[in-house]
Design a protein around this motif. Structure first.
Motif, PDB file in Angstrom:
ATOM      1  N   LEU A   8       0.839  -1.186   0.000  1.00 35.59           N
ATOM      2  CA  LEU A   8       0.000   0.000   0.000  1.00 35.59           C
ATOM      3  C   LEU A   8       0.876   1.239   0.000  1.00 35.59           C
ATOM      4  O   LEU A   8       1.750   1.398   0.852  1.00 35.59           O
ATOM      5  N   CYS A   9       0.639   2.115  -0.950  1.00 35.64           N
ATOM      6  CA  CYS A   9       1.409   3.347  -1.096  1.00 35.64           C
ATOM      7  C   CYS A   9       0.437   4.516  -1.178  1.00 35.64           C
ATOM      8  O   CYS A   9      -0.466   4.512  -2.020  1.00 35.64           O
ATOM      9  N   THR A  10       0.623   5.493  -0.324  1.00 39.47           N
ATOM     10  CA  THR A  10      -0.278   6.647  -0.321  1.00 39.47           C
ATOM     11  C   THR A  10       0.146   7.657  -1.383  1.00 39.47           C
ATOM     12  O   THR A  10       1.282   7.659  -1.860  1.00 39.47           O
ATOM     13  N   GLU A  11      -0.779   8.522  -1.731  1.00 39.15           N
ATOM     14  CA  GLU A  11      -0.480   9.566  -2.710  1.00 39.15           C
ATOM     15  C   GLU A  11       0.614  10.504  -2.193  1.00 39.15           C
ATOM     16  O   GLU A  11       1.433  10.999  -2.966  1.00 39.15           O
ATOM     17  N   ARG A  12       0.650  10.725  -0.894  1.00 39.64           N
ATOM     18  CA  ARG A  12       1.682  11.606  -0.332  1.00 39.64           C
ATOM     19  C   ARG A  12       3.078  11.018  -0.538  1.00 39.64           C
ATOM     20  O   ARG A  12       4.032  11.745  -0.800  1.00 39.64           O
ATOM     21  N   VAL A  13       3.218   9.699  -0.441  1.00 40.83           N
ATOM     22  CA  VAL A  13       4.507   9.049  -0.700  1.00 40.83           C
ATOM     23  C   VAL A  13       4.864   9.171  -2.173  1.00 40.83           C
ATOM     24  O   VAL A  13       6.014   9.475  -2.523  1.00 40.83           O
ATOM     25  N   VAL A  14       3.900   8.955  -3.050  1.00 40.82           N
ATOM     26  CA  VAL A  14       4.148   9.077  -4.486  1.00 40.82           C
ATOM     27  C   VAL A  14       4.629  10.493  -4.812  1.00 40.82           C
ATOM     28  O   VAL A  14       5.614  10.681  -5.529  1.00 40.82           O
ATOM     29  N   THR A  15       3.982  11.491  -4.249  1.00 42.54           N
ATOM     30  CA  THR A  15       4.381  12.885  -4.471  1.00 42.54           C
ATOM     31  C   THR A  15       5.789  13.135  -3.937  1.00 42.54           C
ATOM     32  O   THR A  15       6.605  13.794  -4.588  1.00 42.54           O
ATOM     33  N   ARG A  16       6.090  12.607  -2.776  1.00 43.50           N
ATOM     34  CA  ARG A  16       7.429  12.761  -2.180  1.00 43.50           C
ATOM     35  C   ARG A  16       8.499  12.143  -3.082  1.00 43.50           C
ATOM     36  O   ARG A  16       9.553  12.741  -3.313  1.00 43.50           O
ATOM     37  N   LEU A  17       8.235  10.963  -3.614  1.00 40.70           N
ATOM     38  CA  LEU A  17       9.198  10.305  -4.501  1.00 40.70           C
ATOM     39  C   LEU A  17       9.354  11.073  -5.811  1.00 40.70           C
ATOM     40  O   LEU A  17      10.457  11.149  -6.358  1.00 40.70           O
ATOM     41  N   GLU A  18       8.271  11.658  -6.298  1.00 37.99           N
ATOM     42  CA  GLU A  18       8.364  12.481  -7.511  1.00 37.99           C
ATOM     43  C   GLU A  18       9.241  13.708  -7.270  1.00 37.99           C
ATOM     44  O   GLU A  18      10.098  14.035  -8.092  1.00 37.99           O
ATOM     45  N   LYS A  19       9.039  14.377  -6.150  1.00 38.86           N
ATOM     46  CA  LYS A  19       9.808  15.582  -5.830  1.00 38.86           C
ATOM     47  C   LYS A  19      11.283  15.272  -5.571  1.00 38.86           C
ATOM     48  O   LYS A  19      12.142  16.126  -5.775  1.00 38.86           O
ATOM     49  N   ALA A  20      11.570  14.056  -5.120  1.00 35.43           N
ATOM     50  CA  ALA A  20      12.951  13.682  -4.803  1.00 35.43           C
ATOM     51  C   ALA A  20      13.820  13.584  -6.052  1.00 35.43           C
ATOM     52  O   ALA A  20      15.037  13.708  -5.973  1.00 35.43           O
ATOM     53  N   ASP A  21      13.208  13.344  -7.204  1.00 36.08           N
ATOM     54  CA  ASP A  21      13.942  13.253  -8.470  1.00 36.08           C
ATOM     55  C   ASP A  21      15.095  12.248  -8.364  1.00 36.08           C
ATOM     56  O   ASP A  21      16.250  12.568  -8.661  1.00 36.08           O
ATOM     57  N   LEU A  22      14.765  11.040  -7.950  1.00 35.72           N
ATOM     58  CA  LEU A  22      15.759   9.990  -7.739  1.00 35.72           C
ATOM     59  C   LEU A  22      16.092   9.249  -9.031  1.00 35.72           C
ATOM     60  O   LEU A  22      15.300   9.236  -9.970  1.00 35.72           O
ATOM     61  N   SER A 130      -8.326  10.619   0.977  1.00 32.21           N
ATOM     62  CA  SER A 130      -6.914  10.389   0.672  1.00 32.21           C
ATOM     63  C   SER A 130      -6.775   9.199  -0.272  1.00 32.21           C
ATOM     64  O   SER A 130      -7.415   8.164  -0.103  1.00 32.21           O
ATOM     65  N   LYS A 131      -5.936   9.377  -1.279  1.00 38.44           N
ATOM     66  CA  LYS A 131      -5.763   8.348  -2.293  1.00 38.44           C
ATOM     67  C   LYS A 131      -4.616   7.419  -1.909  1.00 38.44           C
ATOM     68  O   LYS A 131      -3.676   7.823  -1.234  1.00 38.44           O
ATOM     69  N   PHE A 132      -4.722   6.187  -2.388  1.00 38.68           N
ATOM     70  CA  PHE A 132      -3.654   5.224  -2.203  1.00 38.68           C
ATOM     71  C   PHE A 132      -3.703   4.250  -3.371  1.00 38.68           C
ATOM     72  O   PHE A 132      -4.669   4.205  -4.127  1.00 38.68           O
ATOM     73  N   ALA A 133      -2.623   3.506  -3.515  1.00 39.06           N
ATOM     74  CA  ALA A 133      -2.563   2.495  -4.572  1.00 39.06           C
ATOM     75  C   ALA A 133      -1.823   1.283  -4.051  1.00 39.06           C
ATOM     76  O   ALA A 133      -1.005   1.387  -3.132  1.00 39.06           O
ATOM     77  N   MET A 134      -2.111   0.157  -4.650  1.00 36.28           N
ATOM     78  CA  MET A 134      -1.360  -1.055  -4.366  1.00 36.28           C
ATOM     79  C   MET A 134      -0.260  -1.157  -5.426  1.00 36.28           C
ATOM     80  O   MET A 134      -0.526  -1.481  -6.583  1.00 36.28           O
ATOM     81  N   ILE A 135       0.956  -0.828  -5.029  1.00 34.72           N
ATOM     82  CA  ILE A 135       2.096  -0.793  -5.935  1.00 34.72           C
ATOM     83  C   ILE A 135       2.715  -2.182  -6.016  1.00 34.72           C
ATOM     84  O   ILE A 135       2.991  -2.806  -4.992  1.00 34.72           O
ATOM     85  N   ASP A 136       2.942  -2.638  -7.224  1.00 32.99           N
ATOM     86  CA  ASP A 136       3.493  -3.974  -7.471  1.00 32.99           C
ATOM     87  C   ASP A 136       4.999  -3.848  -7.721  1.00 32.99           C
ATOM     88  O   ASP A 136       5.413  -3.296  -8.738  1.00 32.99           O
ATOM     89  N   VAL A 137       5.807  -4.363  -6.791  1.00 37.74           N
ATOM     90  CA  VAL A 137       7.265  -4.260  -6.948  1.00 37.74           C
ATOM     91  C   VAL A 137       7.776  -5.135  -8.094  1.00 37.74           C
ATOM     92  O   VAL A 137       8.841  -4.851  -8.652  1.00 37.74           O
ATOM     93  N   ASP A 138       7.036  -6.166  -8.468  1.00 37.93           N
ATOM     94  CA  ASP A 138       7.410  -6.953  -9.648  1.00 37.93           C
ATOM     95  C   ASP A 138       7.362  -6.080 -10.903  1.00 37.93           C
ATOM     96  O   ASP A 138       8.249  -6.153 -11.763  1.00 37.93           O
ATOM     97  N   THR A 139       6.345  -5.254 -10.999  1.00 40.71           N
ATOM     98  CA  THR A 139       6.234  -4.334 -12.138  1.00 40.71           C
ATOM     99  C   THR A 139       7.359  -3.307 -12.093  1.00 40.71           C
ATOM    100  O   THR A 139       7.993  -3.030 -13.117  1.00 40.71           O
TER     101      THR A 139
END
Length: 161
Positions: A8-22, A130-139
């Motif tokens: 489970l990944c929240t939208e806030r985590v997705v936004t944080r990872l986007e801003k990190a520019d990793l 609040s939005k969330f998604a089930m992120i698949d690490v295989d993908t």
């Protein structure tokens, strides 16, 4: 029903990872560590935040398997991912990890997410919007650029909302 390779990944985590520019390896390391904590009943991501500030240790080979490199003979992906997070902290970016270190023998990594990352990863029970998604690490392991990973996480987020 979710797959065994999802977390489970929240939208806030997705936004944080986007801003990190990793880099690709930086994103894979973050998703791999998050999946590792989320997939084990004995671990709780909340324990990483104040006041407990618990560190978790995982075998590098386990992280490689999670991130799509199970047959890798070396730990280059781990080293490059750690460097991306170190550079992020040096540049004053939004930290994903408060602590990230490989053991001297190089076979295990110990990590702790930042307090703000932990807060962002928790679903608030009183917030039904609040939005969330089930992120698949295989993908994620099959994707070959950071932009593909970021697009995938947003697409899954949009699909689930």
């Amino acid at each position: 029903m979710s797959k065994l390779s999802e977390y489970l990944c929240t939208e806030r985590v997705v936004t944080r990872l986007e801003k990190a520019d990793l880099s690709l390896d930086g994103l894979r390391l973050a998703h791999g560590c998050h999946f590792y904590v989320d997939s084990r009943r004995e671990l709780n991501i909340q324990n990483m935040a104040a006041p407990k500030r618990a560190n978790f240790t995982v075998r590098c080979s386990t992280l490689l398997a999670i991130t799509g490199s199970p047959g890798a003979k070396d730990y280059d992906m781990i080293a490059r991912g750690m460097k991306a997070h170190t550079n992020l902290q040096v540049q004053g970016g939004t930290a994903i990890f408060d602590f990230l270190k490989r053991r001297e023998d190089g076979r295990k990594i110990t990590f702790r997410f930042s307090d703000s990352y932990v807060r962002d990863s928790l679903r608030r029970s009183n917030d039904r919007t609040s939005k969330f998604a089930m992120i698949d690490v295989d993908t994620i392991g099959r994707l070959s650029t950071p932009k593909q990973i970021l697009f995938y996480t947003r697409a899954v987020m949009a699909q689930g909302s």
